[in-house]
Design a protein around this motif. Structure first.
Motif, mmCIF file in Angstrom:
data_model
loop_
_atom_site.group_PDB
_atom_site.id
_atom_site.type_symbol
_atom_site.label_atom_id
_atom_site.label_comp_id
_atom_site.label_asym_id
_atom_site.label_seq_id
_atom_site.Cartn_x
_atom_site.Cartn_y
_atom_site.Cartn_z
ATOM 1 N N ASP A 103 0.922 -1.065 -0.010
ATOM 2 C CA ASP A 103 -0.050 -0.117 0.028
ATOM 3 C C ASP A 103 0.894 1.053 -0.070
ATOM 4 O O ASP A 103 1.511 1.719 0.967
ATOM 5 N N ARG A 104 1.002 2.106 -1.145
ATOM 6 C CA ARG A 104 2.014 3.007 -1.289
ATOM 7 C C ARG A 104 1.582 4.283 -0.334
ATOM 8 O O ARG A 104 2.245 4.769 0.300
ATOM 9 N N ALA A 105 0.429 4.412 -0.084
ATOM 10 C CA ALA A 105 -0.195 5.536 0.691
ATOM 11 C C ALA A 105 0.122 5.114 2.147
ATOM 12 O O ALA A 105 0.526 6.229 2.921
ATOM 13 N N PHE A 106 -0.002 3.847 2.628
ATOM 14 C CA PHE A 106 0.411 3.530 3.973
ATOM 15 C C PHE A 106 1.959 3.855 4.176
ATOM 16 O O PHE A 106 2.667 4.361 5.083
ATOM 17 N N ALA A 107 2.745 3.315 3.114
ATOM 18 C CA ALA A 107 4.252 3.347 3.306
ATOM 19 C C ALA A 107 4.506 4.842 3.175
ATOM 20 O O ALA A 107 5.411 5.069 4.021
ATOM 21 N N LYS A 108 4.080 5.903 2.598
ATOM 22 C CA LYS A 108 4.210 7.226 2.386
ATOM 23 C C LYS A 108 3.888 7.999 4.088
ATOM 24 O O LYS A 108 4.795 8.372 4.421
ATOM 25 N N ALA A 109 2.575 7.536 4.359
ATOM 26 C CA ALA A 109 2.504 8.104 5.689
ATOM 27 C C ALA A 109 3.146 7.595 6.894
ATOM 28 O O ALA A 109 3.718 8.249 7.649
ATOM 29 N N ARG A 110 3.628 6.545 6.529
ATOM 30 C CA ARG A 110 4.314 5.477 7.706
ATOM 31 C C ARG A 110 5.737 6.367 7.777
ATOM 32 O O ARG A 110 6.459 6.629 8.927
ATOM 33 N N ARG A 111 6.476 6.532 6.474
ATOM 34 C CA ARG A 111 7.668 7.376 6.611
ATOM 35 C C ARG A 111 7.646 8.560 7.015
ATOM 36 O O ARG A 111 8.656 9.362 7.684
ATOM 37 N N LYS A 112 6.636 9.582 6.765
ATOM 38 C CA LYS A 112 6.285 10.958 7.478
ATOM 39 C C LYS A 112 6.141 10.844 8.892
ATOM 40 O O LYS A 112 6.628 11.768 9.567
ATOM 41 N N SER A 113 5.690 9.723 9.444
ATOM 42 C CA SER A 113 5.326 9.628 10.771
ATOM 43 C C SER A 113 6.406 9.243 11.740
ATOM 44 O O SER A 113 6.625 9.496 12.988
ATOM 45 N N GLN A 114 7.645 8.631 10.912
ATOM 46 C CA GLN A 114 8.644 8.283 11.678
ATOM 47 C C GLN A 114 9.630 9.392 11.864
ATOM 48 O O GLN A 114 9.886 10.007 10.727
ATOM 49 N N PRO A 115 10.545 9.503 12.777
ATOM 50 C CA PRO A 115 11.499 10.384 12.991
ATOM 51 C C PRO A 115 12.700 10.319 11.935
ATOM 52 O O PRO A 115 13.062 9.154 11.811
ATOM 53 N N ALA A 116 13.206 11.226 11.573
ATOM 54 C CA ALA A 116 14.398 10.909 10.670
ATOM 55 C C ALA A 116 15.707 10.402 11.503
ATOM 56 O O ALA A 116 15.734 10.922 12.384
ATOM 57 N N GLN A 117 16.170 9.448 10.942
ATOM 58 C CA GLN A 117 17.382 8.743 11.580
ATOM 59 C C GLN A 117 18.547 9.276 10.851
ATOM 60 O O GLN A 117 18.595 9.359 9.707
ATOM 61 N N GLY A 118 19.798 9.009 11.707
ATOM 62 C CA GLY A 118 21.213 9.237 10.793
ATOM 63 C C GLY A 118 21.463 10.842 10.789
ATOM 64 O O GLY A 118 22.483 10.886 10.109
ATOM 65 N N LYS A 119 20.425 11.732 11.289
ATOM 66 C CA LYS A 119 20.708 13.214 11.227
ATOM 67 C C LYS A 119 21.128 13.669 12.348
ATOM 68 O O LYS A 119 20.382 13.253 13.558
ATOM 69 N N GLY A 120 22.040 14.660 12.599
ATOM 70 C CA GLY A 120 22.344 15.331 13.897
ATOM 71 C C GLY A 120 23.588 15.389 14.406
ATOM 72 O O GLY A 120 24.705 15.301 14.333
#
Length: 79
Positions: free
Chosen positions: A62-79
């Protein structure tokens, strides 16, 4: 016969879930379990065991689910 979307069912650690469905859905799960058993050679005595892999497959594609899931997860590896 067309290839089914599910393959062999992985034996993973179960989490108990109460799930209630319509009789027609249960009958279709039983038919699907029978077809999958013939295709994979793996016995599936309880059609309810198909629910988790079917949901996982649905969510994975489900592409819409994957996109929404990516948006809801905090970015990793940055900082």
């Amino acid at each position: 016969m067309a290839k089914l979307k599910l393959g062999a069912i992985a034996d993973a650690k179960p989490v108990k879930l109460l799930w209630i469905c319509q009789q027609i859905v249960h009958r279709d799960l039983a038919v699907y379990a029978d077809l999958l058993a013939r295709e994979t050679g793996q016995s599936i005595p309880d059609p309810a065991k198909l629910v988790a892999p079917m949901l996982a497959r649905f969510m994975a594609t489900d592409r819409a689910f994957a996109k929404a899931r990516r948006k809801s997860q905090p970015a990793q590896g940055k900082g």
